[in-house]
Design a protein around this motif. Sequence first.
Motif, mmCIF file in Angstrom:
data_model
loop_
_atom_site.group_PDB
_atom_site.id
_atom_site.type_symbol
_atom_site.label_atom_id
_atom_site.label_comp_id
_atom_site.label_asym_id
_atom_site.label_seq_id
_atom_site.Cartn_x
_atom_site.Cartn_y
_atom_site.Cartn_z
ATOM 1 N N HIS A 207 -14.373 -3.344 0.879
ATOM 2 C CA HIS A 207 -13.912 -2.607 2.052
ATOM 3 C C HIS A 207 -13.121 -3.443 3.251
ATOM 4 N N GLY A 208 -13.602 -4.912 3.073
ATOM 5 C CA GLY A 208 -12.731 -5.356 4.595
ATOM 6 C C GLY A 208 -11.090 -5.839 3.569
ATOM 7 N N ALA A 209 -10.713 -5.644 2.723
ATOM 8 C CA ALA A 209 -9.400 -5.189 2.377
ATOM 9 C C ALA A 209 -9.228 -3.821 2.429
ATOM 10 N N GLY A 210 -10.410 -3.056 2.582
ATOM 11 C CA GLY A 210 -9.088 -2.114 3.127
ATOM 12 C C GLY A 210 -9.045 -1.618 4.467
ATOM 13 N N GLY A 266 3.061 -6.057 1.619
ATOM 14 C CA GLY A 266 1.823 -6.075 1.203
ATOM 15 C C GLY A 266 0.669 -7.382 1.922
ATOM 16 N N VAL A 267 -0.557 -6.483 1.810
ATOM 17 C CA VAL A 267 -1.053 -7.303 3.058
ATOM 18 C C VAL A 267 -1.627 -7.827 1.464
ATOM 19 N N ASP A 268 -1.943 -8.692 1.471
ATOM 20 C CA ASP A 268 -2.173 -10.761 1.666
ATOM 21 C C ASP A 268 -4.193 -10.389 1.542
ATOM 22 N N THR A 269 -4.700 -10.635 -0.123
ATOM 23 C CA THR A 269 -6.127 -10.596 0.221
ATOM 24 C C THR A 269 -5.999 -11.769 -0.980
ATOM 25 N N SER A 270 -7.078 -12.333 -1.160
ATOM 26 C CA SER A 270 -7.611 -13.849 -1.619
ATOM 27 C C SER A 270 -7.524 -13.142 -3.423
ATOM 28 N N SER A 271 -7.483 -11.871 -3.833
ATOM 29 C CA SER A 271 -7.373 -11.338 -4.695
ATOM 30 C C SER A 271 -5.614 -11.097 -4.816
#
Length: 320
Positions: A207-210, A266-271
């Motif tokens: 949900h944080g990435a969302g 693009g949204v950068d995430t740890s994944s």
Amino acid sequence: MSQITFEMDELHWALQVMDTIDVGLVVLDLEHNVCLWNSFMQSYSGINGDKILHQNLFDVVPNLPEEWLKAQIAACSELKSRIFSNWEDRPHIFDFKNYSPLSHQRINMYQNLVMTPLTSLNGRVSHVCVMVQDVSDVASSKLQLRDSNERLSTMSRTDGLTGLFNRAYWESCLSKEYESAKLLTQPSTLVIFDIDHFKKVNDTYGHGAGDEVIRQTARLLKKTARNSDLCGRYGGEEFTVLLPGTTADQAHYFAERLRKRVEEYGVDTSSGPINFTISLGVCELSPCIASHLEWLESADKALYQSKQSGRNQTSLFPFE
């Protein structure tokens, strides 16, 4: 005690009072030469009486609103009437620093000003007394309350995650725009869109990435929209944009520009980066639309059409 001695004592007491009261006192002749400059004025200006007495006020004191102040002094003497200046109209006349511990670290002293005409024995106005009152504490409290009210007002109409208008406030804007556009017979178009497969984003990345996807979508929306456009978060991953003075063709261009920006982003995430798309519905206000809610429903039908047709596209209502 002789009458002269008594009168001299009275004058001496009066001068002591004027010099010790916690109010600035300046007496000017009609050529703006300083005849009295009390301790308050000395302390806050840093200019001693022996440096300014019999000197032109505007030659010695920097940063005065010269044109305005001269006009007030002239009006005071010509009308033989007191002149008042409130800090809410003009925060300060003399550029003094504020040292009050209760004024929330505001730098400048807020001042009320009273100008009083002084007459000589022949009844003519010969001088003007300028009284400078430090109202920094009152002004600061009022400004702090005003700031708090503005923040509360902003919070009541904006979405905390995106900074866009929340649903309740945006719908009130939609209702007003509906009435205005109907009355003025001017074009106005509504765009509604949502993020495709948003549940999958939450399930895959959390949900944080969302939330970050929603924030970045709002940022791209604000970057694409004009200042006059009304952008809202309608709920969850759904957004609305009201485009006053805009036809369906112009709104379609706006929607496609936004859609392509999102698709390329693009949204950068740890994944890893999250790439996502949006689907949009567009509806221009027409005479057959009976209410602002029907207008919204029509745009929503266009959005549903985009979803049914494969997503990542824009549809117009009515359908061609």
